[in-house]
Design an enzyme around this catalytic site. Structure first.
Site, short mmCIF file in Angstrom:
data_model
loop_
_atom_site.label_atom_id
_atom_site.label_comp_id
_atom_site.label_asym_id
_atom_site.label_seq_id
_atom_site.Cartn_x
_atom_site.Cartn_y
_atom_site.Cartn_z
CD GLU A 34 -20.94 32.55 70.46
OE1 GLU A 34 -20.63 31.93 69.83
OE2 GLU A 34 -21.59 31.41 71.44
CD GLU A 88 -21.83 28.37 67.01
OE1 GLU A 88 -20.30 27.84 66.34
OE2 GLU A 88 -22.15 30.10 66.97
#
Ligand code: FCB
Length: 442
Positions: free
Chosen positions: A352, A166
């Site tokens: 995720e 991320e």
């Protein structure tokens, strides 16, 4: 669950994801301080000032935790190595830390699981933070050195390796919005971090190619589905700017070798000199793209003299314990868009997806029907995206177990396994059993 293993392509992987700082316990094994420790120790940043010192004590309990992954019919375990554990001062390898990851890699293999390693999931050694951290170009070289040390030790047992988890959170959330360590609100630091995080990816990718040519190399981006609050041109522009900072900045740099012009223009005065020269390395081909998806974000134009002129506002859909709207169709749309506009035939993995719930242990059982529904609906969205041509290779639940949810401390429970932090007991929730049954091997 409405779908089962047989509904997905033959090699489709069901995975469970974790991250080092959130589960391991930094007090053990000679780990050095990271910027998360000091940020958490500063009043007002994290609920109750909680940190990752003990977390789920996975450092000592990894064997039993991996049994849960195997017994849940998962194919893949996604985990991260901790930069501050492997290099407590940001430069010198720590034998104890590397020994731990060696044991962990063996334990994953012994259980017949595929290992998916993420090299950076946010625990930057304080020694590097002291030198400017992600705002300092040197972080990329330090990260490459660290990548080499990790891969030389455990790379032989990794099926896939992601450089960074991320980048938007590493850069924007942490240096512009100030909501994660190091908690800056500074457009110059943020602009530099937006570039250096991708440069670090590029340098690390070169190391992966050299040290572990057999491992599939990628990066994990987080995407949010941008939704304009109204049909007005201004709100639509707000959604587009959000999409530019959050989504297009990273995926366009990686796949097209250029930053989106609308965002690059705004950040130009603050960018590090000579950034253009790095774009060829940043767009070197990857073998897979990791996608973290949780929610959609509703954007409204903000009358403000300063860019980026938007704010996010609550939407009307049902929300998780984080206050995040549940919007499975955003995942379908995202996967189709990524394949169509950016990644083509490169496999995409949903690395995720999951939700925080208000989970309670009642008579030894944790029923989490909303989470079961969440997984069910998002797996259907993945299935639909595959039917529309997106090459999705797997779906990984966040998270294997309840853990340290960053600024929210231990308050938010994302696990499919419940953790009793008093006793460190692990109790599989109904969602764990639902996934296990859906992905049973015939
Ligand atoms: C993601 C992070 C992960 C976890 C989930 C809920 O942004 O990668 O560590 O905190 O959100």
């Amino acid at each position: 669950m409405s779908l089962s293993r047989g509904d997905f392509p033959r090699d489709f992987q069901l995975g469970a994801s974790t991250a080092a700082y959130q589960i391991e316990g930094t007090a053990a094994g000679g780990t050095g301080p990271s910027h998360w420790d000091s940020w958490a120790a500063t009043p007002g940043n994290v609920v109750r000032g909680e940190d990752g010192a003990v977390a789920c004590d996975h450092y000592h309990r990894y064997a039993a935790d991996l049994d849960l992954v195997r017994d849940g019919n998962f194919d893949t375990y996604r985990f991260s190595t901790s930069f501050a554990r492997v290099m407590p001062d940001g430069r010198t390898p720590n034998a104890e830390g590397l020994d731990f990851y060696d044991r962990l890699a063996d334990a994953i293999a012994e259980r017949g699981l595929k290992a998916s390693l993420t090299l950076y999931h946010w625990d930057l050694p304080s020694a590097l933070a002291d030198q400017g951290g992600w705002a300092n170009r040197d972080v990329a070289a330090r990260f490459a050195d660290y990548s080499r040390v990790v891969l030389e030790r455990i790379g032989d047992r990794m099926d896939s390796v992601a450089t960074i988890n991320e980048p938007w959170c590493v850069a924007w959330l942490s240096h512009f919005l100030g909501l994660q360590a190091p908690g800056l609100r500074d457009i110059r630091a943020a602009s530099r971090a937006m570039h250096h995080v991708l440069l670090a990816h590029a340098k690390s990718l070169e190391v992966i190619r050299e040290v572990t040519p057999g491992a599939k190399a990628g990066i994990v981006l987080n995407f949010a589905h941008p939704h304009a609050a109204s049909d007005s041109e201004e709100d639509k522009r707000a959604a587009r700017t959000f999409d530019g900072i959050h989504n297009r900045w990273f995926v366009e740099a990686l796949t097209k070798g250029a930053y989106p012009a609308d965002i690059a223009g705004a950040l130009a005065p603050h960018m590090p000199e000579g950034w253009q020269d790095d774009m060829a390395a940043i767009s070197a081909p990857i073998d897979w793209l990791g996608v973290n998806y949780y929610t959609r974000t509703t954007l409204r134009h903000l009358e403000d003299s300063l860019w980026p002129h938007f704010e996010d506002v609550p939407g009307p859909l049902p929300k998780t314990d984080m206050g995040w709207e549940i919007y499975p169709d955003g995942l379908r749309a995202l996967l189709v868009r990524l394949a169509r506009d950016y990644t083509g035939a490169t496999p995409i993995f949903v690395t995720e997806n999951g939700m925080a719930g208000d989970d309670h242990l009642i008579d030894g059982v944790i029923g989490d029907p909303v989470r079961v529904g969440y997984f069910d609906d998002h797996l259907k969205a993945v299935h639909a995206a595959i039917a529309e041509g997106a090459p999705v290779g797997g779906y990984f639940a966040w998270s294997l177990m309840d853990n340290y949810e960053w600024a929210f401390g231990y308050d938010k429970r994302f696990g499919i396994v419940y953790v009793d932090y008093e006793t460190q007991a692990r109790i599989p929730k109904a969602s764990y059993h639902a996934l296990r049954e859906a992905f049973a091997r015939s």
